[in-house]
Write an enzyme that holds these catalytic residues in place. Sequence first.
Site, short mmCIF file in Angstrom:
data_model
loop_
_atom_site.label_atom_id
_atom_site.label_comp_id
_atom_site.label_asym_id
_atom_site.label_seq_id
_atom_site.Cartn_x
_atom_site.Cartn_y
_atom_site.Cartn_z
CE LYS A 22 -1.57 1.57 3.81
NZ LYS A 22 -1.39 3.22 4.28
CG ASN A 23 2.38 2.68 3.53
OD1 ASN A 23 1.30 2.94 3.38
ND2 ASN A 23 2.85 2.50 4.71
CB CYS A 115 -4.75 10.85 11.52
SG CYS A 115 -3.05 10.23 11.51
NE ARG A 120 1.20 11.04 10.16
CZ ARG A 120 0.37 10.03 9.11
NH1 ARG A 120 -0.88 9.47 9.71
NH2 ARG A 120 1.00 9.31 8.23
CG ASP A 306 3.43 1.81 9.27
OD1 ASP A 306 3.70 1.84 8.20
OD2 ASP A 306 3.05 2.68 10.12
NE ARG A 398 -7.28 4.60 5.49
CZ ARG A 398 -6.35 5.16 6.12
NH1 ARG A 398 -6.26 5.52 7.39
NH2 ARG A 398 -5.20 5.70 5.62
C1 EPZ Z 1 4.42 7.07 5.88
O1 EPZ Z 1 3.72 8.10 6.35
C2 EPZ Z 1 3.45 5.77 5.80
N1 EPZ Z 1 2.26 6.21 5.13
C3 EPZ Z 1 2.90 5.67 7.41
O2 EPZ Z 1 2.18 4.37 7.13
C4 EPZ Z 1 4.17 5.36 8.20
O3 EPZ Z 1 3.71 5.01 9.61
C5 EPZ Z 1 5.05 6.50 8.09
O4 EPZ Z 1 5.61 6.60 6.73
C6 EPZ Z 1 6.50 6.25 8.88
O5 EPZ Z 1 6.96 5.05 8.46
C7 EPZ Z 1 2.46 6.00 3.73
O6 EPZ Z 1 3.31 5.85 2.97
C8 EPZ Z 1 1.14 6.26 2.84
P1 EPZ Z 1 6.69 10.51 7.71
P2 EPZ Z 1 4.45 9.75 6.17
O7 EPZ Z 1 6.58 11.76 7.04
O8 EPZ Z 1 5.19 9.58 5.13
C9 EPZ Z 1 7.21 13.71 11.22
C10 EPZ Z 1 0.08 3.05 7.68
O9 EPZ Z 1 -0.24 2.64 8.78
N2 EPZ Z 1 7.10 14.65 10.16
O10 EPZ Z 1 7.69 9.57 7.56
O11 EPZ Z 1 3.40 10.46 6.11
C11 EPZ Z 1 5.92 12.94 11.47
O12 EPZ Z 1 5.12 13.85 12.20
C12 EPZ Z 1 0.71 4.39 7.52
O13 EPZ Z 1 0.32 2.50 6.59
C13 EPZ Z 1 7.34 15.92 10.21
O14 EPZ Z 1 7.74 16.31 11.52
O15 EPZ Z 1 5.17 9.73 7.61
C14 EPZ Z 1 6.25 11.78 12.13
O16 EPZ Z 1 6.56 12.14 13.58
C15 EPZ Z 1 0.51 5.24 8.97
N3 EPZ Z 1 7.46 17.01 9.36
C16 EPZ Z 1 7.63 11.53 11.55
O17 EPZ Z 1 7.99 12.67 10.65
C17 EPZ Z 1 7.02 16.59 8.10
O18 EPZ Z 1 6.88 17.40 7.00
C18 EPZ Z 1 7.42 10.54 10.27
O19 EPZ Z 1 6.48 10.90 9.44
C19 EPZ Z 1 6.82 15.42 7.63
C20 EPZ Z 1 6.72 14.35 8.95
#
Ligand code: EPZ
Length: 420
Positions: A22-23, A115, A120, A306, A398
């Site tokens: 999915k990701n 969320c 996020r 995850d 989802r």
């Molecule tokens: C991806 O989300 C995945 N989703 C998430 O999977 C996964 O948990 C996450 O990566 C971490 O591995 C998809 O790929 C669709 P991040 P993403 O940006 O990219 C902080 C699932 O269950 N951050 O890597 O949105 C954020 O708050 C989902 O399949 C900032 O501070 O996650 C978090 O603490 C849930 N500023 C950390 O980084 C930003 O601009 C990691 O978030 C972006 C993120």
Amino acid sequence: MDSLLIKGGVPLRGEVMISGSKNSVLPIMAASLLTSEPCIIRRVPNLSDVRFMGQILSWLGAEVRHEKDAVRIQARRIKGCGDYDLVRKMRGSICIMGPLLGRLRKAAVSLPGGCVIGARPINLHLKGFEALGARVTIEAGYVHAAARRLVGSAVFLGGRAGSTVLGTANVMMAATLAEGVTVIESAACEPEVVDLANFLNAMGARITGAGSPTVTITGVKELHGAEHEVIPDRIEAATYAIAAAATNGEVTLRGARADHMHAVLDKLQDCGVRIERSGPDLRVRRGGRLKPVDVTTLPYAGFPTDVQAQMMALMCLAPGISIITERIFESRFMHVSELNRLGADIEIEGPSAIVKGGRPLSGAPVMASDLRASAALVIAGLAARGTTQVNRVYHIDRGYENLDGKLRQLGARIERIEDA
Ligand code: EPZ
């Protein structure tokens, strides 16, 4: 809203085919916006998030056609604005922003908002767009990015919790059509980022270093169509491996990529689970009593956030104390209270959950809150005595393709109750 009714206590046995990731497929579908030529993506899981991404791309003007486990996308002419109602419902759709900026030099997407698992933010995405020369503004709940020219540069994408997966994806996609070279420092190293880079290179992009903290993108004039098979879903594979261990069963994961799962497989072996590899398959069975282990979630190649909830469900069955620390998201313990309803004994101390495992679980009605928490509740229900009803199953749909069907094939007594 549908729910799942589970009669626990049956060891899972047999084999399960792991679906496409999915990701990985979500940003790859978005990347098809970068060209006016057709792209064909294979091993696409049948998930509501995937169908939803297809709706967003169609809304933008692309032609999207699902054909069995493939999707054909052709974005001849597209508009640059993602509709609030669409983007709000799926946070992952933020990854349309990079391709829109790359193709049209402008993008407007509704702020995805938070969320249940955390705020996020997207500040790092926007930092990357600005590094490429875009002007970023926020008006009326929409974030706008526009650039007369996109010019490659160096940008550091490390945040408070390591890097950002979709932020790396977004900046990488926009940079493919920028002038000159872009270097992303502290890039996310997840396999899904590598899969996206491979797809972009098949489209004619010039990306090196994907999978390492330094990714270099040399901009090109335009990209062409491509065909690509998505990598298997390492989180789905981990979920079934844990379900096999939790039910004292023996399951073969068909088509899993063990090389994407080192941290999870290592932890499972530490708690007494036997893992045998045969080619692209993994055989998982519990080898005797489960042992408690400590887990801390980290950016890849560390233990994935995850899989945190699913591992917690397993640790409820391991006699002793396990400490699970969540370092990526600020509130990803929604499953704790629901697991305690099933008889678990878990206390939250700041970023850690202290699991006193070993008490038998007993079935009860529980509420799913997010995708992975729901999977943890299903796993606990499969191991519990009696009947567990997991409500709000739309969370599961989802991210898990045909979860109840695949579990039934493994002998689980699980049925879906369609809400009247
Ligand atoms: C991806 O989300 C995945 N989703 C998430 O999977 C996964 O948990 C996450 O990566 C971490 O591995 C998809 O790929 C669709 P991040 P993403 O940006 O990219 C902080 C699932 O269950 N951050 O890597 O949105 C954020 O708050 C989902 O399949 C900032 O501070 O996650 C978090 O603490 C849930 N500023 C950390 O980084 C930003 O601009 C990691 O978030 C972006 C993120």
